[in-house]
Design an enzyme around this catalytic site. Sequence first.
Site, PDB file in Angstrom:
ATOM      1  CG  ASP A   1      28.859  11.153  23.388  1.00  0.00           C
ATOM      2  OD1 ASP A   1      29.034  10.250  22.561  1.00  0.00           O
ATOM      3  OD2 ASP A   1      29.408  12.284  23.321  1.00  0.00           O
TER       4      ASP A   1
ATOM      5  CG  ASP B   1      31.797  13.754  16.725  1.00  0.00           C
ATOM      6  OD1 ASP B   1      30.632  14.058  17.032  1.00  0.00           O
ATOM      7  OD2 ASP B   1      32.640  13.370  17.569  1.00  0.00           O
TER       8      ASP B   1
HETATM    9  C1  DGJ Z   1      31.318  13.191  21.042  1.00  0.00           C
HETATM   10  C2  DGJ Z   1      30.060  13.698  20.410  1.00  0.00           C
HETATM   11  O1  DGJ Z   1      29.898  13.129  19.149  1.00  0.00           O
HETATM   12  C3  DGJ Z   1      30.124  15.212  20.334  1.00  0.00           C
HETATM   13  O2  DGJ Z   1      28.978  15.716  19.700  1.00  0.00           O
HETATM   14  C4  DGJ Z   1      30.246  15.774  21.727  1.00  0.00           C
HETATM   15  O3  DGJ Z   1      29.091  15.481  22.456  1.00  0.00           O
HETATM   16  C5  DGJ Z   1      31.461  15.202  22.403  1.00  0.00           C
HETATM   17  N1  DGJ Z   1      31.465  13.766  22.359  1.00  0.00           N
HETATM   18  C6  DGJ Z   1      31.558  15.671  23.831  1.00  0.00           C
HETATM   19  O4  DGJ Z   1      32.585  15.105  24.500  1.00  0.00           O
END
Ligand code: DGJ
Length: 757
Positions: A496, A566
């Site tokens: 991430d 997201d």
């Molecule tokens: C952002 C990601 O897009 C989410 O799926 C998740 O992993 C969060 N970060 C966790 O902090």
Amino acid sequence: MEHHSSDLRASALWKGIILGTLGISIFFAPALMRAQVAGNGAPVRYLPDLKVWVLDTARTSYIIGVNERNELQNLYWGEKLVSDHDFFAAHSRPEHASFDSSETMTNNEYPGWGGKYYNEPSLKLTLADGDRDLVLKYASQEIHANRLVIRLKDIQYDLFVNLTYTVFAQEDIIRKQAEIQNRTSQVVTVESAQSGVWYVPRGEGYRLTYLTGRWAGETQLTREPIEPGKKVLESRRGNTSGQMNPWFAIDERGEADEEHGRVWFGALGWSGNWKLTVEDTPPAHQVRVTGGYNDFDFSCPLKPGESLSTPPYYGGFSSQGFGEASRLMHRFERDEILPDHAHPHVRPVMYNSWEATEFNVDEAGQKALAEKAAKLGVELFVMDDGWFGQRNNDRAGLGDWFVNRQKFPNGLKPLISYVNRLGMDFGLWFEPEMVNPDSDLYRKHPDWVMNFPGRPRSEARHQLVLNMARDDVKEYIFSVLDKMLSENNIKYIKWDMNRHFSEPGWPEAPVPEQKEIWVKYVRNVYWIMDHLRAAHPQLEIESCSGGGGRVDLGVLERVDEVWTSDDTEAFDRLRIQEGFSFAYPPKVMSAWVTDVPNLNGRSTPLTFRFLVAMQGSLGIGANLNKWSSDDFALATQMVNTYKSIRATVQEGDLYRLYSPREGNLTANEYVSADGKQAVVFAFLHSQQFLWPAPTINLRGLEENALYRIKTIDNKLIVPPGLNPENGVSGSFLVHHGLNLDLRGDYDSTLVILEKLD
Ligand code: DGJ
């Protein structure tokens, strides 16, 4: 694929030292050229009498030549030209007036900034002696099967550019890449390094299609006419970004649709600051798209003997509209780019804990979710954020990649072996490039973040960006990840990145080299991914940047899947996923079923949510502890159905039949590579006045073949006398089409067709 290993080298040597053997001989090789001319059907041919190269794919030709000034000139890109009799030598276009030189009117393949050149240059530099004039002329060439290397040289200095063209014949795609070599005895500072230019034929009224967006709203298809002037698509944020994606398509007068019309398209393989400059240059009225490193805040000093490679820049052409353009891209990405391209395998059904537990992960809680996920048929269980350091919220812990012993007193092994015993692989979340100021790593190494001494260190999501351009930081991050992977049975990393750069200072580097941070950072991230994969051959990686912020053809050489957005709300997802599919394949498009009401307050039925997610790589991100037994029953059935069609969805051909941007119905069809299965997903957004859903005419079927039709419900309207079980002809399905009884809001269905022998 050859360029993987060379990428390993390139990432270590992004600004390489030229070894004696690396330079390409600058004298002609007539015997080699004649052999290529004779070789009919060869992907690259040289016609020495004309000084012209023909790069042929299955359905297209790309032609360049050396003109009377010895410049490399673009001559043609489009449908295949079948007869050598039609080829012609390059000749520059005349000047328009004393204001518009012939050089600026002519389609130079790789123009340096110098002389009377006024369009976007491919290369701009300053020599230590103050000279800023660069005029590149043809020097030599080499052909190796599907690869052509053309060497350019400045008219005075020993400044060389090797342009490498690689032809991917079956996918109608060509890759361009440039390597800038300083063989002078002085330092040369590169101020703009582009990979090349794509020219479309001189025409009238072109339209640009591109992908724009934001956090939780990525890959929105955007269209506008190309007018005289410049349109810049770019990232200045350090990574690819969700705000713009490095992909474009161009069609004439906006007339191309999914099935018809000429479409030229291109994409950059770079996960850092990139730039696509779309120009309609007056007075030549020439549409051209230059692509490469973003030249904003860019500076790369090359000492004598050093070289700089640009990102790969891909281009393709379809004479059958945007649908075929996407299918070519998908095929190319699956066949040539993705890590599993040599031995493709379908993506597993995933469960991810994030939306269920956020930071509240612990052994018992994750085991309970894993048990439920396994019952649904999940194959990969991924524990997201919260398992390490003092990570109880987003204010602390990033950088401390050690298991939190309050949450996992015996480490991760008990959870991982439990997950494995349930028949699932285990995946784990990391955000390797970041630290929270409240972390042991930052307390120990405050100098490891990018910064300008004495200036603010701006936080976003309470975190700072590690300076991954530093080799000590790169090696440290590699070593902690490598250790975690060596000590635990971790099959999958979710990588991430939840913020962009700010204050991108690199105080430890000599001042002239500090701006190299933009490029070296990305090279080192690639280096870590490449070396982790090499050390752990079973490892798979997901690229995530708070959603779809790092999706491009550079990272896709290193990751198996990407987090699309997201925004997991199913109706919004139809738009996001549609935009995504213009450039990237469904196989890598991670799509989860999550709970309702979603963040935007909308609730859609579980079937609708599943069918939306089943159009990519299916995942479940819901809190299974709250699901009813009916939800479980439906979900188990859907996961089973998905497994029976996922090869078609992931490896097949996508036909976008109805767009969510245009009406009340979205419909997508996928046809398997062997043509034996086709699946149609249909979604009614919102019905008014009992207006029936439009007929869906299928594509990509054999007209004379018979297809048995199955549905997951009874929403197929069967005309009297027709028996879907006995088979219906491709001709009927294409021309007459299917009618579906979809009603109300967020109704949906799935139709599965099996070809009868
Ligand atoms: C952002 C990601 O897009 C989410 O799926 C998740 O992993 C969060 N970060 C966790 O902090």
